[in-house]
Design a protein around this motif. Structure first.
Motif, PDB file in Angstrom:
ATOM      1  N   ARG B   8      91.853  42.731 -94.098  1.00 60.92           N
ATOM      2  CA  ARG B   8      92.714  42.022 -93.153  1.00 60.92           C
ATOM      3  C   ARG B   8      93.088  42.889 -91.966  1.00 60.92           C
ATOM      4  N   ASN B   9      92.684  42.468 -90.766  1.00 64.82           N
ATOM      5  CA  ASN B   9      93.047  43.125 -89.504  1.00 64.82           C
ATOM      6  C   ASN B   9      92.856  44.643 -89.555  1.00 64.82           C
ATOM      7  N   VAL B  10      91.736  45.045 -90.137  1.00 62.46           N
ATOM      8  CA  VAL B  10      91.514  46.468 -90.322  1.00 62.46           C
ATOM      9  C   VAL B  10      91.047  47.125 -89.024  1.00 62.46           C
ATOM     10  N   SER B  11      91.635  48.276 -88.714  1.00 60.97           N
ATOM     11  CA  SER B  11      91.142  49.005 -87.556  1.00 60.97           C
ATOM     12  C   SER B  11      91.175  50.506 -87.812  1.00 60.97           C
ATOM     13  N   ARG B  12      90.371  51.212 -87.034  1.00 65.14           N
ATOM     14  CA  ARG B  12      90.306  52.653 -87.158  1.00 65.14           C
ATOM     15  C   ARG B  12      89.931  53.259 -85.805  1.00 65.14           C
ATOM     16  N   VAL B  20      86.485  50.799 -85.353  1.00 68.20           N
ATOM     17  CA  VAL B  20      86.581  49.467 -85.951  1.00 68.20           C
ATOM     18  C   VAL B  20      87.878  48.866 -85.428  1.00 68.20           C
ATOM     19  N   GLY B  21      87.809  47.661 -84.890  1.00 68.48           N
ATOM     20  CA  GLY B  21      89.006  47.068 -84.299  1.00 68.48           C
ATOM     21  C   GLY B  21      89.293  45.686 -84.856  1.00 68.48           C
ATOM     22  N   GLY B  59      96.001  47.628 -90.648  1.00 68.09           N
ATOM     23  CA  GLY B  59      95.449  46.580 -91.494  1.00 68.09           C
ATOM     24  C   GLY B  59      95.499  46.946 -92.969  1.00 68.09           C
ATOM     25  N   THR B  60      94.982  46.045 -93.822  1.00 66.18           N
ATOM     26  CA  THR B  60      94.975  46.308 -95.253  1.00 66.18           C
ATOM     27  C   THR B  60      93.638  45.918 -95.869  1.00 66.18           C
ATOM     28  N   ALA B 228      79.860  44.301 -83.732  1.00 67.37           N
ATOM     29  CA  ALA B 228      79.391  44.925 -82.502  1.00 67.37           C
ATOM     30  C   ALA B 228      80.584  45.597 -81.855  1.00 67.37           C
ATOM     31  N   SER B 229      80.410  46.830 -81.451  1.00 64.22           N
ATOM     32  CA  SER B 229      81.481  47.637 -80.853  1.00 64.22           C
ATOM     33  C   SER B 229      82.755  47.566 -81.686  1.00 64.22           C
ATOM     34  N   GLY B 230      82.612  47.620 -83.003  1.00 59.94           N
ATOM     35  CA  GLY B 230      83.787  47.681 -83.875  1.00 59.94           C
ATOM     36  C   GLY B 230      84.442  46.352 -84.152  1.00 59.94           C
ATOM     37  N   ARG B 231      83.921  45.254 -83.601  1.00 61.48           N
ATOM     38  CA  ARG B 231      84.553  43.956 -83.828  1.00 61.48           C
ATOM     39  C   ARG B 231      83.598  43.019 -84.552  1.00 61.48           C
ATOM     40  N   LYS B 232      84.176  42.114 -85.313  1.00 60.22           N
ATOM     41  CA  LYS B 232      83.339  41.128 -85.987  1.00 60.22           C
ATOM     42  C   LYS B 232      83.004  40.036 -84.978  1.00 60.22           C
ATOM     43  N   ILE B 233      81.713  39.811 -84.745  1.00 58.08           N
ATOM     44  CA  ILE B 233      81.363  38.782 -83.765  1.00 58.08           C
ATOM     45  C   ILE B 233      80.752  37.550 -84.419  1.00 58.08           C
ATOM     46  N   ALA B 234      80.343  37.655 -85.677  1.00 51.15           N
ATOM     47  CA  ALA B 234      79.799  36.477 -86.329  1.00 51.15           C
ATOM     48  C   ALA B 234      79.876  36.637 -87.834  1.00 51.15           C
ATOM     49  N   ASP B 235      79.871  35.522 -88.541  1.00 51.88           N
ATOM     50  CA  ASP B 235      79.990  35.499 -89.991  1.00 51.88           C
ATOM     51  C   ASP B 235      79.390  34.172 -90.446  1.00 51.88           C
TER      52      ASP B 235
END
Lengths: 304, 256
Positions: B8-12, B20-21, B59-60, B228-235
């Motif tokens: 959930r809303n994980v970033s680094r 990862v954003g 995030g968690t 892509a670039s740390g973000r989820k763009i598709a699933d």
């Protein structure tokens, strides 16, 4: 016929080598796992000897209790040493920091610092002179074996060194603690990911290695009858030489090289004055480094 | 119903770089999920965040209903998440058998006394038997029983990959993460690997797989996440991903 004099020198050399081996086993165990030289190992040896001496002068217990006391102090010292000098510099966060020389060198210096502090502290408390061990506890009753004269301590040291080697082989190859130690020594990150508690494994290694160092210290104290704050220095250097000659991470290799060192030193005193016998150790070190950069038993054996 | 793995809303962040954003994703029990993305998309970082190796910046992560963010890797591993590595982390100077039993030992923690003197009492012997049983089972699953006594360093590269998988399987994981298992393998070996992963999945294991080899991912995964670039763009399903505009743009760039 072979001159019994040489046999006697050989026996003296073997027992000298055994004393180096006692020290080298713990030293090499710690190096094999962490890949760092633990300069405080000599002081662990000294602490073991002093712990035994204090026990003897306080309560005059049976010799087994003296050795158990030294082992307990060794375990405690190993634990504290790891927490103070090694843990703060250990960060298994990525490949780069694991292989970084800066990290390795900082623990080299921190363990050296601990060794100096311990030695000086012992001097403040006990003074720098030799303290002699009460006569009843000495292990130097002569024993005649054929043409050679040995003392009881030679047999005890041989027995203890052999027991340590066999015990350590059992620990490393037959127990789950040993499996974890070998895994951490091979690849700490990989070990962590399969559920091995690397921190606890490293502490265990330090405790085991330091107990061996402390046992060596008290045995040497009882063997030579003298205990003093700087007593760990020379055996520490010899153990280091034996470890390098043996290929850095091979325990049996270090033991064999410790024996070679002891024998050649005692043989050397036949031909040169005994003050020069230390030169033999350093000469061997230099020759090994030139001709066998991986040590005499380096490449062929499993690490640890 | 809760998901097996819930991110959930994980970033680094690493310094100024957002590796990862704000990624939110989940994996359900029994799924075979692929994770793809261009180089530097943050795939390996996401794996490291899940397995507890890299601390989260935000995030968690929850596994089987329990929050696991903040736990050490060895704890996460014991909860049932095991993984393999892009650059292998086998134990080169140990035998194949010992390599795999480390996994079994890691999953069956116990006190120091039992571990040292286990051979001397009955419960300890039962435990040793259990460890060796799990080890043989894992070796059998990857087909390495015939080299069990060999040093890991002497195995060819492809077998070392299977060795690492066997080590992970010996932990009896609920969730297996494979980081680029096909890297460095030729076409035949990749096909064998695909069949092997499908077989593991068929036995009920939940698997997540990072892979550059598109045919492998598209061929076996039920669902694919794209970073892509740390973000989820598709699933979505492989078919949906193949035609997704954002994915095509990330991989091929846009015509000006």
């Amino acid at each position: 016929m072979f001159d019994p004099y040489y046999l006697q020198q050989l026996a003296i050399g073997l027992s000298l080598g055994m004393t180096y081996a006692l020290m080298a086993i713990g030293f090499t165990l710690i190096f094999g796992v962490l890949n760092v030289v633990n300069f405080a190992h000599g002081e662990i040896y000294t602490l073991g000897a002093f712990a035994g001496l204090v026990l003897i002068s306080a309560t005059a217990p049976p010799i087994v209790a003296v050795i158990l006391g030294a082992l307990a102090i060794g375990a405690l010292a190993g634990f504290s040493l790891e927490r103070i000098a090694f843990k703060p510099f250990r960060r298994f966060t990525d490949e780069a920091s694991l292989k970084s020389r800066a990290m390795r060198e900082s623990t080299l210096l921190s363990s050296l610092a601990v060794s100096i502090v311990v030695r000086e502290a012992l001097e403040i408390v006990f003074g720098s002179q030799m303290r002699s061990v009460p006569f009843d506890y000495l292990i130097n009753t002569p024993v005649r074996v054929g043409p050679v004269i040995l003392v009881t301590g030679d047999f005890i040291i041989f027995g203890v060194a052999a027991a340590m080697l066999i015990g350590l082989q059992y620990l490393l190859t037959r127990t789950r603690v040993g499996l974890a130690i070998r895994a951490v020594s091979n690849n700490p990150l990989g070990a962590k990911y399969v559920g091995i508690d690397t921190d606890r494994t490293i502490i265990t290694t330090f405790v085991v290695g330091s107990m061996m160092g402390a046992a060596a210290g008290i045995l040497m104290g009882l063997y030579y009858g003298a205990v003093f704050p700087a007593m760990g220095f020379t055996p520490g250097i010899k153990a280091f030489v034996a470890m390098v000659m043996g290929g850095l991470s091979s325990i049996p290799g270090a033991v064999i090289c410790a024996l070679i060192l002891g024998i050649s030193e005692s043989m050397a005193t036949t031909f040169v004055s005994s003050g020069w016998s230390d030169m033999v150790a350093y000469g061997f070190l230099i020759l090994t480094l030139i001709f066998f950069p991986n040590g005499l038993f380096g490449a062929r054996r499993e690490r640890v | 119903m809760t998901h097996l793995l819930e991110i959930r809303n994980v970033s680094r962040r690493f310094g100024g770089v957002q590796a990862v954003g704000d990624v939110t994703a989940h994996v359900d029990e029994g799924e075979l999920v692929g994770l793809i993305g261009p180089n530097g998309a943050g795939k390996t970082t996401l794996f490291n965040l899940i397995s507890g190796f890299t601390p989260l910046s935000g995030g968690t992560v929850a596994f089987a209903g329990r929050t696991i963010s903040g736990l050490k890797p060895n704890h996460v591993a014991r909860l049932g998440i095991s993984r393999t590595f892009q650059n292998l982390r086998v134990f080169p100077n140990m035998s194949v058998f010992d390599n795999v039993s480390v996994g079994a030992v890691g999953a069956l923690p116990q006190g120091a006394f039992g571990a040292l003197f286990g051979a001397l009492h009955r419960r300890g012997r039962d435990r040793s038997a259990e460890i060796s049983r799990r080890t043989w089972e894992a070796l059998e699953a990857v087909g390495l029983t015939h080299v069990a006594a060999e040093l890991a360093a002497n195995l060819p590269y492809g077998q070392r990959k299977y060795l690492e998988i066997a080590r992970a399987l010996a932990m009896r994981p609920r969730f297996l993460i494979l980081d680029e298992p096909a890297a460095g393998l030729n076409d035949t070996e990749t096909r064998d690997l695909a069949a092997f992963i499908k077989r593991l999945h068929g036995q009920g294991l939940t698997i997540m797989l990072v892979e550059h080899d598109m045919t492998l991912v598209m061929g076996i995964c039920q669902r694919i996440l794209v970073l892509a670039s740390g973000r989820k763009i598709a699933d979505g399903t492989p078919d949906a991903i193949r035609t997704d505009a954002a994915v095509l743009e990330a991989y091929l760039g846009v015509d000006e």
